[in-house]
Design a protein around this motif. Structure first.
Motif, PDB file in Angstrom:
ATOM      1  N   SER A  26       0.691  14.067 -59.074  1.00 28.95           N
ATOM      2  CA  SER A  26      -0.046  14.194 -57.712  1.00 28.95           C
ATOM      3  C   SER A  26       1.049  13.361 -56.604  1.00 28.95           C
ATOM      4  CB  SER A  26      -1.254  13.617 -57.827  1.00 28.95           C
ATOM      5  OG  SER A  26      -1.034  12.142 -57.777  1.00 28.95           O
ATOM      6  N   ALA A  27       0.405  13.365 -55.575  1.00 28.93           N
ATOM      7  CA  ALA A  27       1.206  12.889 -54.375  1.00 28.93           C
ATOM      8  C   ALA A  27       0.718  11.236 -54.350  1.00 28.93           C
ATOM      9  CB  ALA A  27       0.708  13.377 -53.016  1.00 28.93           C
ATOM     10  N   ILE A  28       0.171  10.753 -55.376  1.00 29.08           N
ATOM     11  CA  ILE A  28      -0.354   9.426 -55.620  1.00 29.08           C
ATOM     12  C   ILE A  28       0.820   8.729 -56.378  1.00 29.08           C
ATOM     13  CG2 ILE A  28      -2.107   7.688 -56.016  1.00 29.08           C
ATOM     14  CD1 ILE A  28      -2.801   9.427 -53.725  1.00 29.08           C
ATOM     15  N   ALA A  29       1.490   7.745 -55.959  1.00 30.00           N
ATOM     16  CA  ALA A  29       2.460   7.152 -57.037  1.00 30.00           C
ATOM     17  C   ALA A  29       1.586   5.983 -57.736  1.00 30.00           C
ATOM     18  CB  ALA A  29       3.502   6.103 -55.920  1.00 30.00           C
ATOM     19  N   LEU A  61     -11.377  14.730 -61.076  1.00 26.94           N
ATOM     20  CA  LEU A  61     -10.280  14.267 -60.294  1.00 26.94           C
ATOM     21  C   LEU A  61      -9.817  15.405 -59.287  1.00 26.94           C
ATOM     22  CD1 LEU A  61      -8.017  11.822 -62.193  1.00 26.94           C
ATOM     23  CD2 LEU A  61      -9.759  11.351 -60.583  1.00 26.94           C
ATOM     24  N   CYS A  62     -10.027  15.088 -57.772  1.00 26.02           N
ATOM     25  CA  CYS A  62      -9.584  15.949 -56.960  1.00 26.02           C
ATOM     26  C   CYS A  62      -8.410  15.163 -56.011  1.00 26.02           C
ATOM     27  CB  CYS A  62     -10.668  16.379 -55.937  1.00 26.02           C
ATOM     28  SG  CYS A  62     -10.137  17.686 -54.827  1.00 26.02           S
ATOM     29  N   LEU A  63      -7.297  15.555 -56.321  1.00 24.32           N
ATOM     30  CA  LEU A  63      -6.039  14.690 -56.106  1.00 24.32           C
ATOM     31  C   LEU A  63      -5.054  15.433 -55.000  1.00 24.32           C
ATOM     32  CD1 LEU A  63      -4.888  13.477 -59.280  1.00 24.32           C
ATOM     33  CD2 LEU A  63      -5.954  12.346 -57.792  1.00 24.32           C
ATOM     34  N   VAL A  73      -9.003  11.069 -52.433  1.00 26.89           N
ATOM     35  CA  VAL A  73      -9.095  11.312 -53.613  1.00 26.89           C
ATOM     36  C   VAL A  73     -10.509  11.313 -53.990  1.00 26.89           C
ATOM     37  CG1 VAL A  73      -8.623  10.387 -55.971  1.00 26.89           C
ATOM     38  CG2 VAL A  73      -6.981  10.234 -54.064  1.00 26.89           C
ATOM     39  N   ARG A  74     -10.933  12.431 -54.807  1.00 30.09           N
ATOM     40  CA  ARG A  74     -12.203  12.333 -55.153  1.00 30.09           C
ATOM     41  C   ARG A  74     -12.550  12.403 -56.638  1.00 30.09           C
ATOM     42  NH1 ARG A  74     -17.542  14.181 -52.578  1.00 30.09           N
ATOM     43  NH2 ARG A  74     -18.836  14.985 -54.155  1.00 30.09           N
ATOM     44  N   LEU A  75     -13.409  11.597 -57.072  1.00 29.34           N
ATOM     45  CA  LEU A  75     -13.633  11.209 -58.316  1.00 29.34           C
ATOM     46  C   LEU A  75     -15.180  11.704 -58.747  1.00 29.34           C
ATOM     47  CD1 LEU A  75     -13.457   9.914 -61.351  1.00 29.34           C
ATOM     48  CD2 LEU A  75     -13.496   7.605 -60.143  1.00 29.34           C
TER      49      LEU A  75
END
Length: 157
Positions: A26-29, A61-63, A73-75
């Motif tokens: 994803s775009a989250i490091a 997860l929605c990333l 971000v949705r969990l």
């Protein structure tokens, strides 16, 4: 992206590993604070589902797809229990009972709704440009800052 969870406490570690692996694409490091917060919340919500329901659950997860200074971000954790999640306040000596209080303190938004014969607990975490965030770390706008999940990537696994 979703992971089916068996009603076994060992599943919490598997859920954390799965969430970290999803972050890699994803775009989250993995080393940014948002990632660590997300993993902590995964741990808390999956633990609650496993311990308090004794039933299988589903973690979703929605990333964000692409790098962005601001993203959501949705969990979600869906389980087969209709029992409402209730935050508890515990004494300092108790070893449990702080999960939803942590979620409340760390997530930008959270809630739950009935889902078929069970419920869905969800939370959202926002990534913001640190130079624009007010003191205290939370951006202004609260619930109005919600970004629709259509802007985020889903992947079935």
């Amino acid at each position: 992206m979703q992971l089916e969870i068996r009603p076994d406490p060992a599943e919490v570690g598997r859920a954390r590993r799965w969430a970290r692996a999803r972050l890699a694409g994803s775009a989250i490091a993995a080393d940014e604070p948002l990632a660590e917060t997300l993993i902590l919340i995964v741990s808390e919500l999956v633990t609650n589902a496993v311990v308090h329901t004794g039933r299988p659950a589903v973690l979703r997860l929605c990333l964000p797809q692409a790098p962005a200074e601001e993203a959501t971000v949705r969990l979600e954790v869906t389980d087969g229990s209709t029992r409402a999640p209730v935050p508890r306040w515990t004494d300092g000596d108790e070893t449990g009972g702080r999960g939803l209080a942590l979620v409340d303190g760390l997530a930008d938004r959270w809630g739950w709704n009935r889902e078929g014969t069970g419920k869905r607990i969800w939370c959202e975490l926002d990534r913001h440009d640190a130079s624009r965030a007010p003191a205290g770390g939370r951006p202004e706008g609260g619930a109005a800052a919600y970004q629709a999940c259509e802007k985020l990537a889903y992947e079935a696994v």
